[in-house]
Write a protein that holds these residues in place. Structure first.
Motif, PDB file in Angstrom:
ATOM      1  N   HIS A  59       0.861  -1.203   0.000  1.00  0.00           N
ATOM      2  CA  HIS A  59       0.000   0.000   0.000  1.00  0.00           C
ATOM      3  C   HIS A  59       0.888   1.240   0.000  1.00  0.00           C
ATOM      4  O   HIS A  59       1.441   1.613   1.034  1.00  0.00           O
ATOM      5  CB  HIS A  59      -0.912  -0.017   1.239  1.00  0.00           C
ATOM      6  N   HIS A 113       1.510   5.328  -2.025  1.00  0.00           N
ATOM      7  CA  HIS A 113       1.102   6.407  -2.941  1.00  0.00           C
ATOM      8  C   HIS A 113       2.416   7.072  -3.399  1.00  0.00           C
ATOM      9  O   HIS A 113       2.615   8.269  -3.240  1.00  0.00           O
ATOM     10  CB  HIS A 113       0.229   7.433  -2.226  1.00  0.00           C
ATOM     11  N   ARG A 163       4.094  17.801   1.538  1.00  0.00           N
ATOM     12  CA  ARG A 163       3.151  18.802   2.052  1.00  0.00           C
ATOM     13  C   ARG A 163       3.582  19.208   3.462  1.00  0.00           C
ATOM     14  O   ARG A 163       2.799  19.161   4.408  1.00  0.00           O
ATOM     15  CB  ARG A 163       1.715  18.243   2.035  1.00  0.00           C
ATOM     16  N   TYR A 205      -5.885  16.857  10.395  1.00  0.00           N
ATOM     17  CA  TYR A 205      -5.768  16.392   9.004  1.00  0.00           C
ATOM     18  C   TYR A 205      -7.070  16.685   8.258  1.00  0.00           C
ATOM     19  O   TYR A 205      -7.070  17.185   7.140  1.00  0.00           O
ATOM     20  CB  TYR A 205      -5.456  14.893   9.028  1.00  0.00           C
ATOM     21  N   ILE A 247      -5.496  16.013  -0.131  1.00  0.00           N
ATOM     22  CA  ILE A 247      -5.456  15.322  -1.424  1.00  0.00           C
ATOM     23  C   ILE A 247      -5.686  16.311  -2.575  1.00  0.00           C
ATOM     24  O   ILE A 247      -5.024  16.239  -3.612  1.00  0.00           O
ATOM     25  CB  ILE A 247      -6.494  14.176  -1.431  1.00  0.00           C
ATOM     26  N   TYR A 274      -3.953  11.053  -7.126  1.00  0.00           N
ATOM     27  CA  TYR A 274      -3.649  12.481  -7.000  1.00  0.00           C
ATOM     28  C   TYR A 274      -3.823  13.178  -8.352  1.00  0.00           C
ATOM     29  O   TYR A 274      -3.241  14.223  -8.605  1.00  0.00           O
ATOM     30  CB  TYR A 274      -2.221  12.706  -6.491  1.00  0.00           C
ATOM     31  N   HIS A 315     -10.490   9.123  -4.702  1.00  0.00           N
ATOM     32  CA  HIS A 315      -9.643   9.456  -3.554  1.00  0.00           C
ATOM     33  C   HIS A 315     -10.187  10.707  -2.863  1.00  0.00           C
ATOM     34  O   HIS A 315     -10.125  10.840  -1.641  1.00  0.00           O
ATOM     35  CB  HIS A 315      -8.202   9.671  -4.034  1.00  0.00           C
ATOM     36  N   PHE A 365     -11.334   5.675  -1.348  1.00  0.00           N
ATOM     37  CA  PHE A 365     -11.184   6.185   0.029  1.00  0.00           C
ATOM     38  C   PHE A 365     -12.586   6.189   0.637  1.00  0.00           C
ATOM     39  O   PHE A 365     -13.351   7.134   0.473  1.00  0.00           O
ATOM     40  CB  PHE A 365     -10.567   7.586   0.003  1.00  0.00           C
ATOM     41  N   HIS A 420      -9.388   1.666   0.977  1.00  0.00           N
ATOM     42  CA  HIS A 420      -9.121   2.429   2.207  1.00  0.00           C
ATOM     43  C   HIS A 420     -10.403   2.432   3.049  1.00  0.00           C
ATOM     44  O   HIS A 420     -11.398   3.047   2.653  1.00  0.00           O
ATOM     45  CB  HIS A 420      -8.807   3.889   1.881  1.00  0.00           C
ATOM     46  N   GLN A 439     -10.351   4.502   8.449  1.00  0.00           N
ATOM     47  CA  GLN A 439      -9.191   5.273   8.902  1.00  0.00           C
ATOM     48  C   GLN A 439      -9.588   6.182  10.067  1.00  0.00           C
ATOM     49  O   GLN A 439      -8.909   6.213  11.093  1.00  0.00           O
ATOM     50  CB  GLN A 439      -8.602   6.101   7.757  1.00  0.00           C
ATOM     51  N   HIS A 454      -6.003   0.193   6.342  1.00  0.00           N
ATOM     52  CA  HIS A 454      -6.071   1.207   7.411  1.00  0.00           C
ATOM     53  C   HIS A 454      -6.577   0.574   8.700  1.00  0.00           C
ATOM     54  O   HIS A 454      -5.824   0.268   9.581  1.00  0.00           O
ATOM     55  CB  HIS A 454      -6.921   2.450   7.061  1.00  0.00           C
ATOM     56  N   ASP A 485       2.017   2.836   3.463  1.00  0.00           N
ATOM     57  CA  ASP A 485       1.109   3.947   3.104  1.00  0.00           C
ATOM     58  C   ASP A 485       1.882   5.176   2.630  1.00  0.00           C
ATOM     59  O   ASP A 485       1.369   6.294   2.712  1.00  0.00           O
ATOM     60  CB  ASP A 485       0.192   4.313   4.283  1.00  0.00           C
ATOM     61  N   PRO A 532       2.337  11.894   0.746  1.00  0.00           N
ATOM     62  CA  PRO A 532       2.833  13.185   1.269  1.00  0.00           C
ATOM     63  C   PRO A 532       2.026  13.758   2.424  1.00  0.00           C
ATOM     64  O   PRO A 532       2.477  14.707   3.067  1.00  0.00           O
ATOM     65  CB  PRO A 532       2.718  14.109   0.046  1.00  0.00           C
ATOM     66  N   GLY A 533       0.842  13.181   2.709  1.00  0.00           N
ATOM     67  CA  GLY A 533      -0.003  13.785   3.746  1.00  0.00           C
ATOM     68  C   GLY A 533       0.026  13.059   5.074  1.00  0.00           C
ATOM     69  O   GLY A 533       0.361  13.637   6.110  1.00  0.00           O
ATOM     70  N   SER A 534      -0.289  11.764   5.047  1.00  0.00           N
ATOM     71  CA  SER A 534      -0.488  11.060   6.315  1.00  0.00           C
ATOM     72  C   SER A 534       0.654  10.121   6.687  1.00  0.00           C
ATOM     73  O   SER A 534       0.669   9.589   7.808  1.00  0.00           O
ATOM     74  CB  SER A 534      -1.798  10.261   6.272  1.00  0.00           C
TER      75      SER A 534
HETATM   76  O1  NIG Z   1      -3.860   6.447   2.963  1.00  0.00           O
HETATM   77  N1  NIG Z   1      -6.538   8.174   3.337  1.00  0.00           N
HETATM   78  C1  NIG Z   1      -6.395   8.413   2.162  1.00  0.00           C
HETATM   79  N2  NIG Z   1      -5.267   8.473   1.464  1.00  0.00           N
HETATM   80  C2  NIG Z   1      -3.959   8.582   2.040  1.00  0.00           C
HETATM   81  C3  NIG Z   1      -3.597   9.955   2.396  1.00  0.00           C
HETATM   82  C4  NIG Z   1      -3.671  10.859   1.281  1.00  0.00           C
HETATM   83  C5  NIG Z   1      -3.055  12.212   1.508  1.00  0.00           C
HETATM   84  O2  NIG Z   1      -3.217  12.815   2.581  1.00  0.00           O
HETATM   85  O3  NIG Z   1      -2.420  12.664   0.563  1.00  0.00           O
HETATM   86  C6  NIG Z   1      -3.811   7.637   3.211  1.00  0.00           C
HETATM   87  O4  NIG Z   1      -3.667   8.032   4.375  1.00  0.00           O
END
Ligand code: NIG
Ligand code: FE
Length: 425
Positions: free
Chosen positions: A81, A83, A90, A103, A113, A153, A186, A222, A250, A253, A273, A334, A337-339
């Motif tokens: 898993h 991305h 970010r 978040y 996202i 994305y 997503h 998602f 997903h 979460q 998740h 996982d 760039p975000g989580s």
């Molecule tokens: O697995 N939860 C959804 N997608 C990603 C995070 C995506 C992002 O924040 O860019 C995840 O945590």
């Protein structure tokens, strides 16, 4: 090219018959052979055994002998898993989180996202490819020997195609197996009335087009409050099934909106998740496991992403309870760039022991063979069966596998072998 590794302190995952996955108590019984040798021929595992039964060397021609005295050999991590294709980090949003925003609040302000999608839409395929290839190479140098990469994305047909074409190029260029997952659902992009309307577009236009171009191995959604509901997830799972594709979804979460039950009933390949995971959700997974075994097919794999829990300070998936229930738990990074801005699978394994209560060997099984199974690759990678790809790690000298988590900031992976050769990066 032939290589013999000898005096291996612990050879992990060397099976005579490699199972598709290991579940429940079998995870603690993942094989460990002490004081062992491993022979590699032409990029594949040729043979292995205990040093006490080493048959000797009949043919020395072109043979490389590596004495790994005191070190452990493990199958390379299988990261099911990620991305890994994204525009940029970010870190400004990370600062916003440190200043108090959550978040979800950042996402509601058009960050998250959608922020990544805007940046990615403006990038060329070549530039995206170069940056993603760099991340894949880095993950490999940290021990990854197979990975899944999602789109998601792009959020337009053109931009999702661009992402999946980058993944297709990575498949060609990288010496490890890579799986492509289409994550059209997503986030809802601007221009659509709601999640249902965008989901119809994904199911009717984007998915058939991209699958038709041979760019898709799995499909993801998602499934989360504020993103896509159970009804939308069902639309995508059904549309995927009609094209012969399986879902890796997903779910759970931040909220349990019924995604696990839906995914099990729809025979999704994995549910990923599970930070919010009730006893009922575990029950649904168990029922899925039972039905799958009666039908002699793979179950819906539960995939935990401890790097995301760590980075967002949210609960960890109940890994101990999932294994105790008898399920084939999977660990993945996982990387996004975000989580979870890291593709370091060793960290996922460490967190599984430190925060989820897994035994070291259970965590290793979850991050190797079960990770491979979660990508439908467990006949090729994730274990050191004869004929398997020789994708493995040699550790620093260690007392036992517990040292992976015990030495929790040390680089315990010393060398990575991909297709039988040391990966130089
Ligand atoms: O697995 N939860 C959804 N997608 C990603 C995070 C995506 C992002 O924040 O860019 C995840 O945590
Ligand atoms: Fe993810």
């Amino acid at each position: 090219m032939r290589t013999l590794l000898k005096n291996i302190k612990g050879l992990v995952g060397a099976f005579d018959e490699v199972p598709r996955e290991v579940a429940g108590v079998a995870m603690a019984q993942f094989p460990v052979m002490h004081d062992a040798w491993l022979a590699i021929d032409n990029g594949r595992v040729a043979d292995f055994g205990p040093m006490s039964e080493f048959p000797g060397i009949a043919d020395w021609s072109g043979l490389d002998i590596v004495d790994v005295d005191g070190r452990w050999v493990l199958p390379a991590w299988c990261d099911s898993h990620t991305h890994t294709v994204f525009a940029h980090g970010r870190s400004e949003e990370f600062l916003m989180r440190l200043e108090g925003a959550t978040y979800q609040e950042i996402a509601a302000r058009g960050g998250g996202i959608l922020n990544s999608a805007k940046a990615l839409q403006g990038m060329s395929e070549d530039q995206l490819y170069e940056e993603a290839a760099q991340r894949v190479r880095h993950a490999m140098s940290q021990g990854v020997g197979a990975m899944e990469i999602k789109s998601g994305y792009g959020l337009t047909l053109e931009a999702e195609r661009k992402m999946l074409r980058v993944v297709a190029r990575l498949k060609e260029a990288m010496p490890i197996p890579i799986r492509a997952t289409f994550l059209g659902c997503h986030a809802v992009p601007p221009g659509f009335e709601d999640a249902a309307a965008y989901t119809r577009h994904v199911a009717e236009v984007m998915l058939p087009a991209l699958a038709g171009e041979g760019l898709v191995d799995f499909v993801d959604v998602f499934c989360e409050r504020g993103y896509f509901g159970v009804a939308e997830t069902k639309v995508i799972l059904e549309a995927s099934k009609a094209l012969g594709l399986n879902g890796k979804i997903h779910v759970n979460q931040f909220n349990d909106i019924g995604g696990v039950e839906l995914c099990v009933n729809q025979r999704a390949w994995s549910v990923d998740h599970l930070e919010v995971c009730s006893a009922e959700a575990i029950q649904h997974l168990l029922e899925g496991l039972e039905t799958a075994s009666l039908e002699d097919r793979s179950p819906t794999y539960p995939v935990a992403l401890p790097g995301c829990s760590h980075f967002l300070s949210i609960p960890y998936a109940p890994g101990r309870a999932l294994v105790d229930a008898g399920l084939p738990l999977v660990l993945a990074s996982d990387h996004n760039p975000g989580s979870a801005p890291s593709g370091d699978m060793t960290m996922a394994v460490r967190l599984a022991s430190l925060k989820m209560g897994l035994l070291p060997i259970e965590a290793v099984a979850a991050a190797t063979l079960n990770g491979a199974a979660a990508m439908d690759l467990s006949r090729e990678v994730g274990a050191l069966g004869r004929g398997f790809r020789a994708n493995f790690m040699v550790t620093q000298p260690m007392e036992g596998l517990q040292d992976i988590a015990y030495r929790f900031t040390d680089a315990v992976v010393d060398k990575v072998f991909i297709n039988g050769e040391i990966w130089e990066g």
